[in-house]
Design an enzyme around this catalytic site. Structure first.
Site, PDB file in Angstrom:
ATOM      1  N   PRO A  25      15.908 -24.395 -61.033  1.00  0.00           N
ATOM      2  CA  PRO A  25      16.234 -22.966 -61.129  1.00  0.00           C
ATOM      3  C   PRO A  25      17.711 -22.776 -60.814  1.00  0.00           C
ATOM      4  O   PRO A  25      18.205 -23.264 -59.799  1.00  0.00           O
ATOM      5  CB  PRO A  25      15.344 -22.335 -60.046  1.00  0.00           C
ATOM      6  N   GLN A  78      10.360 -18.962 -59.492  1.00  0.00           N
ATOM      7  CA  GLN A  78      10.883 -19.178 -58.146  1.00  0.00           C
ATOM      8  C   GLN A  78      11.099 -17.841 -57.456  1.00  0.00           C
ATOM      9  O   GLN A  78      11.765 -16.957 -57.985  1.00  0.00           O
ATOM     10  CB  GLN A  78      12.195 -19.957 -58.135  1.00  0.00           C
ATOM     11  N   CYS A 108      18.595 -22.029 -50.913  1.00  0.00           N
ATOM     12  CA  CYS A 108      19.815 -21.337 -51.344  1.00  0.00           C
ATOM     13  C   CYS A 108      20.628 -20.903 -50.127  1.00  0.00           C
ATOM     14  O   CYS A 108      20.098 -20.251 -49.225  1.00  0.00           O
ATOM     15  CB  CYS A 108      19.464 -20.126 -52.194  1.00  0.00           C
ATOM     16  N   LYS A 147      10.969 -25.392 -52.462  1.00  0.00           N
ATOM     17  CA  LYS A 147      12.225 -26.107 -52.710  1.00  0.00           C
ATOM     18  C   LYS A 147      13.116 -25.896 -51.496  1.00  0.00           C
ATOM     19  O   LYS A 147      13.341 -24.759 -51.069  1.00  0.00           O
ATOM     20  CB  LYS A 147      12.907 -25.598 -53.981  1.00  0.00           C
ATOM     21  N   HIS A 179      16.301 -30.873 -52.254  1.00  0.00           N
ATOM     22  CA  HIS A 179      17.716 -31.057 -52.563  1.00  0.00           C
ATOM     23  C   HIS A 179      18.303 -31.918 -51.449  1.00  0.00           C
ATOM     24  O   HIS A 179      18.321 -31.511 -50.287  1.00  0.00           O
ATOM     25  CB  HIS A 179      18.420 -29.708 -52.627  1.00  0.00           C
ATOM     26  N   GLY A 221      22.676 -33.950 -57.634  1.00  0.00           N
ATOM     27  CA  GLY A 221      23.621 -34.955 -58.089  1.00  0.00           C
ATOM     28  C   GLY A 221      23.098 -35.961 -59.088  1.00  0.00           C
ATOM     29  O   GLY A 221      23.731 -36.996 -59.309  1.00  0.00           O
ATOM     30  N   GLY A 241      19.728 -30.332 -62.355  1.00  0.00           N
ATOM     31  CA  GLY A 241      20.313 -29.006 -62.388  1.00  0.00           C
ATOM     32  C   GLY A 241      21.475 -28.892 -63.344  1.00  0.00           C
ATOM     33  O   GLY A 241      21.309 -28.788 -64.553  1.00  0.00           O
ATOM     34  N   ARG A 242      22.688 -28.956 -62.815  1.00  0.00           N
ATOM     35  CA  ARG A 242      23.881 -28.678 -63.615  1.00  0.00           C
ATOM     36  C   ARG A 242      24.031 -29.610 -64.815  1.00  0.00           C
ATOM     37  O   ARG A 242      24.504 -29.189 -65.871  1.00  0.00           O
ATOM     38  CB  ARG A 242      25.120 -28.755 -62.724  1.00  0.00           C
TER      39      ARG A 242
END
Length: 344
Positions: A25, A78, A108, A147, A179, A221, A241-242
């Protein structure tokens, strides 16, 4: 749920654990248009919405936040929140709308989340999180997952995250997406929190050894298929993710490599995916007035590393073309598409 007319996307058939491979997310990125695009690339990987706060669902336009395209399944919502009664109500909404999972954000680190008393700061209140998890599990049949980070601020002991997971497991949570960085609640921006705290994958692996009956998914990562395979030798799943957003073609081989789908997406091309998204742009525009450029922005990495990619991106992001039909912009962009041989 959105009722944009469906295309001919084949029905999804799960071949492995739903958490084996997933797309993270990501705020302002993984909206319903982005998820539709990702589903064109992978039919089996689990997709997640942007984080939606319980307040937005309870006091805002819930339908606007919860609508999605049927092709997006399997799909998780989420949630951001901390009050058990509010989380339970929103979990019921998620199930009613047809989501396959509800995920609680405990990772977050943004100031906005801190002011709302949810996100990574909840790792310091495991009993409250456990109450929220139990409240949701009591009212829904779909999985409730969490998460989180491996620690907050300067708390770097493995015991901290172990006890957090253990407390939530006792409340009934069976799936944890970890994470593998600390979240620094003070001193770092949300962007810095994605890069500055060091990655410590061994702590995530240790969680799987200490809780073998739980599903443990690693996040943070991860950028290549080789890294994904290395992690899958240690834990149950990987979340990207990214890299998934900036280099989406990576997703096109996930069904073959990580699920029992050897023939899935065979022969799939970037050109076919791009044209399918143009078709979607036209349907979405006709259905609810969604502008094509709000959809096209999610595919700007589709030709990452290929000749002509920079000029192709420039066409799709040219604000002077916003009033042009999507198919006309697509035709202009095709003039810059070159053979997949070298980067520009």
């Amino acid at each position: 749920m959105s009722d944009i007319p469906a295309d001919d996307t084949a029905e999804f058939t799960l071949k492995a654990s739903p958490w084996r491979v997933s797309v993270a997310p990501m705020m302002d990125w993984t909206d319903r248009h982005c998820r539709y695009f990702h589903r064109l690339l992978t039919r089996h990987s689990l997709l997640y919405t942007e984080m939606v706060s319980t307040g937005a669902l309870l006091h805002g336009n819930a339908a606007q936040h919860l609508q999605f395209n049927p092709q997006e399944h399997p799909l998780a919502l989420q949630l951001g929140g901390s009050a058990p009664t509010e989380l339970a109500h929103c979990a019921k909404l998620a199930q009613a709308y047809g989501y396959d999972e509800v995920n609680l954000n405990c990772g977050c680190p943004s100031e906005r989340v801190l002011r709302g008393a949810f996100g990574a700061c909840l790792m310091g209140q495991p009993a409250l999180v456990a109450d929220g998890v139990k409240a949701m599990l009591d009212v829904v049949d779909i999985p409730v997952t969490v998460k989180h980070r491996i620690g907050i601020d300067r708390i770097e002991s493995y015991g901290f995250v172990r006890d957090f997971v253990g407390t939530l497991a006792q409340a009934g949570c069976r799936v944890f997406i970890v994470h593998a960085r600390n979240a620094w609640l003070q001193g770092l921006s949300p962007k810095e929190n994605r890069d500055v705290p060091p990655l410590r994958y061994p702590l995530v692996y240790q969680l799987k050894r200490d809780f073998p009956d739980l599903t443990i998914v690693v996040n943070g990562g991860i950028r290549s298929h080789a890294q994904m395979s290395e992690h899958l030798a240690q834990v149950d799943g990987v979340m990207i993710g990214r890299e998934a957003y900036h280099n989406p073609w990576l997703l096109a081989s996930w069904d073959q490599q990580f699920y029992a789908a050897p023939d899935q997406n065979t022969g799939l091309t970037r050109e076919a995916v791009e044209l399918a998204l143009v078709d979607y742009m036209e349907r979405a525009g006709a259905h609810d007035g969604a502008p094509w450029y709000a959809i096209a922005c999610h595919m700007l990495g589709l030709r990452h590393g290929l000749r002509g990619a920079r000029k192709w991106r420039q066409v799709w992001s040219d604000h002077r073309l916003k009033s042009s039909p999507a198919r006309s912009v697509w035709a202009l962009a095709q003039a810059h598409v070159g053979p997949a041989q070298e980067s520009d």
